[in-house]
Design a protein around this motif. Sequence first.
Motif, mmCIF file in Angstrom:
data_model
loop_
_atom_site.group_PDB
_atom_site.id
_atom_site.type_symbol
_atom_site.label_atom_id
_atom_site.label_comp_id
_atom_site.label_asym_id
_atom_site.label_seq_id
_atom_site.Cartn_x
_atom_site.Cartn_y
_atom_site.Cartn_z
ATOM 1 N N GLU A 1 0.811 -1.217 0.000
ATOM 2 C CA GLU A 1 0.000 0.000 0.000
ATOM 3 C C GLU A 1 0.850 1.275 0.000
ATOM 4 O OE1 GLU A 1 -0.136 -1.663 4.277
ATOM 5 O OE2 GLU A 1 -0.198 -2.482 2.261
ATOM 6 N N GLU A 2 2.162 1.161 0.201
ATOM 7 C CA GLU A 2 3.066 2.314 0.160
ATOM 8 C C GLU A 2 3.713 2.498 -1.213
ATOM 9 O OE1 GLU A 2 5.198 2.862 4.367
ATOM 10 O OE2 GLU A 2 5.670 0.916 3.449
ATOM 11 N N LYS A 3 3.693 1.464 -2.026
ATOM 12 C CA LYS A 3 4.459 1.449 -3.277
ATOM 13 C C LYS A 3 4.096 2.606 -4.210
ATOM 14 C CE LYS A 3 5.763 -1.698 -7.007
ATOM 15 N NZ LYS A 3 5.203 -1.161 -8.233
ATOM 16 N N LYS A 4 2.842 2.789 -4.500
ATOM 17 C CA LYS A 4 2.411 3.848 -5.424
ATOM 18 C C LYS A 4 2.783 5.231 -4.884
ATOM 19 C CE LYS A 4 0.385 5.456 -9.067
ATOM 20 N NZ LYS A 4 1.226 5.539 -10.254
ATOM 21 N N ARG A 5 2.617 5.430 -3.581
ATOM 22 C CA ARG A 5 2.946 6.718 -2.964
ATOM 23 C C ARG A 5 4.444 7.022 -3.113
ATOM 24 N NH1 ARG A 5 4.757 7.872 2.068
ATOM 25 N NH2 ARG A 5 4.236 5.813 2.863
ATOM 26 N N GLU B 1 6.460 5.815 -5.417
ATOM 27 C CA GLU B 1 6.714 6.071 -6.841
ATOM 28 C C GLU B 1 6.292 7.497 -7.218
ATOM 29 O OE1 GLU B 1 6.231 1.508 -8.534
ATOM 30 O OE2 GLU B 1 4.444 2.741 -8.294
ATOM 31 N N THR B 2 5.169 7.948 -6.694
ATOM 32 C CA THR B 2 4.699 9.315 -6.955
ATOM 33 C C THR B 2 5.656 10.341 -6.362
ATOM 34 O OG1 THR B 2 2.406 8.555 -6.999
ATOM 35 C CG2 THR B 2 2.753 10.910 -6.636
ATOM 36 N N TYR C 1 7.693 -5.091 -0.828
ATOM 37 C CA TYR C 1 8.628 -4.684 -1.871
ATOM 38 C C TYR C 1 9.846 -4.083 -1.189
ATOM 39 C CZ TYR C 1 4.755 -5.122 -5.164
ATOM 40 O OH TYR C 1 3.724 -5.599 -5.925
#
Length: 187
Positions: A34-38, A40-41, A72
């Motif tokens: 749940e942290e991955k996209k944040r 990457e942004t 990840y």
Amino acid sequence: MEFRCIDECSQCCIEREYYPSKKFGKIGVLILPEEKKRIETLAIKNNLEIKILPRIGMSENKNTLPTKILAYQLMGAEKNGNTCPFLDKDSGDKSPHGGFPCKIYNQRPLACTAYPLIETEPITLDQKCKFCKEHGNADGNLHAETEALLKIKEKMIPDAQVIWRYATNVGEIEDQKVLESGWILEQ
């Protein structure tokens, strides 16, 4: 004793270690799904190229590669795996303790918030941390760190029987012969 960073230290953001053995390569900062996209942004906003690899996965049986990623890892910016890409070594600015500042400190991953606590039984302080080496304990203010570590542990409880660990193939030049790449069944 209250935990605080040692003056001019950014060691935990620079040095990466081999884990669980050298063949797996150096690990990156643990990133929950749940942290991955944040993250990457945040890299895009900071005009950074980052590399996020799987770290731990699970499957229903030993003959099937992971079908779910539990965690990840954000890899270091250097070829040998060291130095978090969000560590600001170039601006000339310093953090409050005189080390290099983190570009995303207020939005850093839970694993960074939990440091210097490490997940063992019982939970302990990382003895590679300069503060922990010098003072041995930090009983006074590890509430946020403990809370972050417990959140990570809660997410790492698998509902499948087979656990896999990802070998990064990242490390020092002299270790290239032993490094592996890809999913390895955890024994």
